[in-house]
Every structure is written in C-alpha cells, then in structure tokens.
Design a protein around this motif. Structure first.
Motif, PDB file in Angstrom:
ATOM      1  N   CYS A 197       0.816  -1.209   0.000  1.00 48.94           N
ATOM      2  CA  CYS A 197       0.000   0.000   0.000  1.00 48.94           C
ATOM      3  C   CYS A 197       0.850   1.260   0.000  1.00 48.94           C
ATOM      4  N   GLN A 198       0.312   2.284  -0.660  1.00 49.09           N
ATOM      5  CA  GLN A 198       0.930   3.606  -0.792  1.00 49.09           C
ATOM      6  C   GLN A 198      -0.143   4.667  -0.544  1.00 49.09           C
ATOM      7  N   LEU A 199       0.293   5.910  -0.500  1.00 49.12           N
ATOM      8  CA  LEU A 199      -0.616   7.024  -0.261  1.00 49.12           C
ATOM      9  C   LEU A 199      -0.587   7.976  -1.455  1.00 49.12           C
ATOM     10  N   THR A 200      -1.778   8.365  -1.941  1.00 50.66           N
ATOM     11  CA  THR A 200      -1.871   9.305  -3.054  1.00 50.66           C
ATOM     12  C   THR A 200      -1.784  10.749  -2.550  1.00 50.66           C
ATOM     13  N   LEU A 201      -1.741  11.680  -3.490  1.00 53.11           N
ATOM     14  CA  LEU A 201      -1.643  13.099  -3.157  1.00 53.11           C
ATOM     15  C   LEU A 201      -2.827  13.568  -2.314  1.00 53.11           C
ATOM     16  N   ASP A 202      -4.019  13.011  -2.583  1.00 51.91           N
ATOM     17  CA  ASP A 202      -5.206  13.411  -1.831  1.00 51.91           C
ATOM     18  C   ASP A 202      -5.484  12.489  -0.643  1.00 51.91           C
ATOM     19  N   GLY A 203      -4.460  11.725  -0.223  1.00 47.11           N
ATOM     20  CA  GLY A 203      -4.569  10.968   1.019  1.00 47.11           C
ATOM     21  C   GLY A 203      -5.335   9.665   0.925  1.00 47.11           C
ATOM     22  N   GLN A 204      -5.453   9.099  -0.268  1.00 49.03           N
ATOM     23  CA  GLN A 204      -6.117   7.807  -0.430  1.00 49.03           C
ATOM     24  C   GLN A 204      -5.081   6.681  -0.328  1.00 49.03           C
ATOM     25  N   VAL A 205      -5.443   5.626   0.395  1.00 44.47           N
ATOM     26  CA  VAL A 205      -4.558   4.470   0.522  1.00 44.47           C
ATOM     27  C   VAL A 205      -4.839   3.521  -0.641  1.00 44.47           C
ATOM     28  N   VAL A 206      -3.836   3.348  -1.506  1.00 44.43           N
ATOM     29  CA  VAL A 206      -4.003   2.512  -2.695  1.00 44.43           C
ATOM     30  C   VAL A 206      -3.082   1.305  -2.625  1.00 44.43           C
ATOM     31  N   VAL A 207      -3.407   0.310  -3.430  1.00 45.72           N
ATOM     32  CA  VAL A 207      -2.647  -0.931  -3.461  1.00 45.72           C
ATOM     33  C   VAL A 207      -1.684  -0.885  -4.644  1.00 45.72           C
ATOM     34  N   ALA A 208      -0.403  -0.708  -4.335  1.00 45.26           N
ATOM     35  CA  ALA A 208       0.636  -0.637  -5.371  1.00 45.26           C
ATOM     36  C   ALA A 208       1.983  -0.932  -4.735  1.00 45.26           C
ATOM     37  N   HIS A 209       2.804  -1.688  -5.443  1.00 44.93           N
ATOM     38  CA  HIS A 209       4.114  -2.048  -4.900  1.00 44.93           C
ATOM     39  C   HIS A 209       5.131  -0.928  -5.055  1.00 44.93           C
TER      40      HIS A 209
END
Length: 330
Positions: A75-87
């Motif tokens: 998991c990572q964090l996007t610019l708008d604070g969303q937790v996404v699934v990406a290596h």
C-alpha cells in the motif's frame, strides 16, 4: 590457573545447556503467539504470474479460483490521502509514467499497463485475462480490497515511512475488524518499528534487519532468551536468487564468489532447527517468492509454514497433490 579454566568451562557449558533446553522448550520463558489463520498458500501481489499484480482481478482469482489462504499486497498514499494498493512508488514499471503514486490524486492515477514483467521469474510478461475489463487495470483502493474480502487474511506491506499512511491503514484495519488477520510491516526496520509502536495488537512480520538479528542470536545461543515481537518470520530462499539469475541474460556475470556467498547464506538461513524453535513460539515461517514445485518441495521439507508465490494455481495444485506430506498442524 586450572581453577579459573574450570570456572570458565562451567559457565560456558552451563550457558549452552540452558540455551539448548530453551531452544527445545521456549515456552518456559515466552508466551506462545496465537496466529489465528492458516498460511500455507500466500498469493504474492495477488498472484502476479497469473493476473496483473495488485489488482482486484488478481485478488478475486486467488481467492475464488485458487482458494488462497492469504493475500499479500502493498500500500501507498496518493496526493489526496487515499490508501491505494501498489508495490512501486514510481509508476514507470506498472503504468509507464515517470511519476510517483504520491504525485497523483486518486482519480487522476493512470491505468496499469496491459502487460507487466514478472519480478521473480525469467522474462515473463503477464497480461490481463480474457474476461478482465479496463476497470481491472485501475489501481485499487485498500478500502475496496477490505470490503471485497472481509474474512480473507491479508499480508500488508506498508511501503513508505509515512505517519499519515500508517495512521490511515491502522484505522482501516480496526474499522473492518481485521486486527487478527492483517499482519503488517515492511522489510525496512524503521517502518516495521513504527507499525509495532502504532498498534502492537496487529501481527507483525520481520524486517530484513530483524531476520539478520534473529539469525545472529540463533548461532550465538541467545535466541531462546530474547523476546520476539514478530508473529511472522518472512524470508527469501537464497537459492532461488541464483536460479533466477541463471535463467536471465546476465548468467555469465554471476561469479563463483557470488554463488559461494549465496550458498553460504542459504545454508545459514534455511535451518529446520531455527524454524522449529520459532514455530514452538507461535511464529510462522513464510518463504518468498517461490514459483515452481521443486522450491515448494524444499521449503515444506525444511519445515516452512507457508509459501508466497506468483502462481497461486500452481501452488494450489501442489498442495492438493501432497496433502499426505503436509499434515503438520497449523
């Protein structure tokens, strides 16, 4: 002079006797950890050899078609604070753009490419299955994965040392009542320490530094005396690194010194006595990333509790064929 030698021999001998006793019976000192789910079959990035990695399609395939016991994802964090699934933080490998996940708002993230190179296998490209839609190439939200698979254990790799990411992941784990079935951590020790400090009730997996320390303690006899906070001892099988390298175009660049070093590390790390001691303390031993029957066979023969694989169908077929050989209690 002989008197002092006798004292030294007695002290050292006594230390090793106690160490060996506690190696066999660690629960004299340590309360056994309770991992509440089986973990023989772990789908790495959802099964990156059979579907595009870390996608909802991969997770559905692993759970519905392969009866995976654990999904592994990042998991990572996007610019708008969303937790996404990406290596990967940098999206060039999976999306073909030289920007980071954190550079985009979630609704602006580019699609995953139509084919991806498999990390732990030789020159293999993975394409979407015939029934996958464009939506399946969208980087998913962690919340969507938790919603779709409420009872499925998830091995969660927190990829960045971000307080905001850690807080949001921990909040989400508690919201979905997943504290017992969502081991988390990272191979960087600083991230793993932050995970444990944030919520010690969530199972933890080992960082690389902790693997090295546990190995050092094991060979010096200290391990039976030392508390271990991790519930999962997750390790690479070193021999697979040589195999992957041999299948690559760079085979001739692997010198005999490199091969000797890998052989020594493999010999030191893949020890059934070490595995049994950890298991007696309730710590599960997971080996990654194994992708053929020969490696599955070796890992289970040495006593591993489970395997992370890019090929969940292949591992499921192996487990179904070898039930009589894999009767060890979970």
């Amino acid at each position: 002079m002989a008197y002092w030698w006798l004292i030294a021999v007695g002290v050292v001998g006594g230390y090793w006797v106690v160490s060996l006793v506690l190696l066999r019976f660690p629960n004299i000192l340590h309360k056994r950890k309770q991992v509440k789910f089986p973990c023989r079959h772990v789908s790495h990035r959802g099964g990156a050899g059979e579907r595009l990695e870390n996608t909802m399609s991969a997770f559905r395939h692993a759970v519905d078609d392969c009866r995976t016991e654990v999904l592994e994802l990042d998991c990572q964090l996007t610019l708008d604070g969303q937790v996404v699934v990406a290596h990967d933080d940098l999206l060039d490998r999976i999306c073909g753009v030289s920007k980071s996940v954190s550079d985009y708002r979630y609704d602006e993230l580019p699609e995953i490419l139509s084919s991806l190179q498999l990390t732990f296998y030789h020159k293999m490209e993975v394409h979407p299955s015939e029934n996958e839609s464009v939506q399946d190439r969208k980087i998913p939200l962690l919340r969507d994965v938790f919603t779709a698979f409420p009872g499925v254990p998830i091995n969660l790799d927190v990829k960045t040392e971000s307080t905001e990411l850690l807080e949001k992941v921990e909040t989400m784990i508690k919201e979905f009542d997943r504290e017992a079935i969502t081991p988390w951590g990272n191979f960087r020790d600083s991230v793993t320490k932050n995970c444990y400090a944030k919520n010690p009730n969530i199972p933890l997996f080992s960082s690389i530094r902790r693997v090295v320390l546990i190995l050092l303690w094991f060979y010096t006899g200290l391990l039976p005396f030392i508390p271990i906070k991790e519930s999962f001892f997750e390790i690479l099988m070193p021999s697979t690194a040589t195999k992957i390298f041999d299948l690559s175009e760079r085979r001739n660049h692997l010198t005999w010194q490199h091969r000797a070093l890998v052989w020594i590390i493999d010999l030191l790390l893949m020890r059934p006595v070490l595995f049994r001691h950890l298991q007696r303390r309730g710590i599960k031993v997971l080996v990654w990333v194994l992708n053929d029957d020969e490696d599955y066979e070796r890992a289970f023969r040495l006593g591993a509790d489970g395997i992370m694989t890019d090929f969940p169908t292949k591992l499921r077929e192996y487990l179904d064929k070898n039930q009589s050989l894999l009767s060890k209690d979970e």
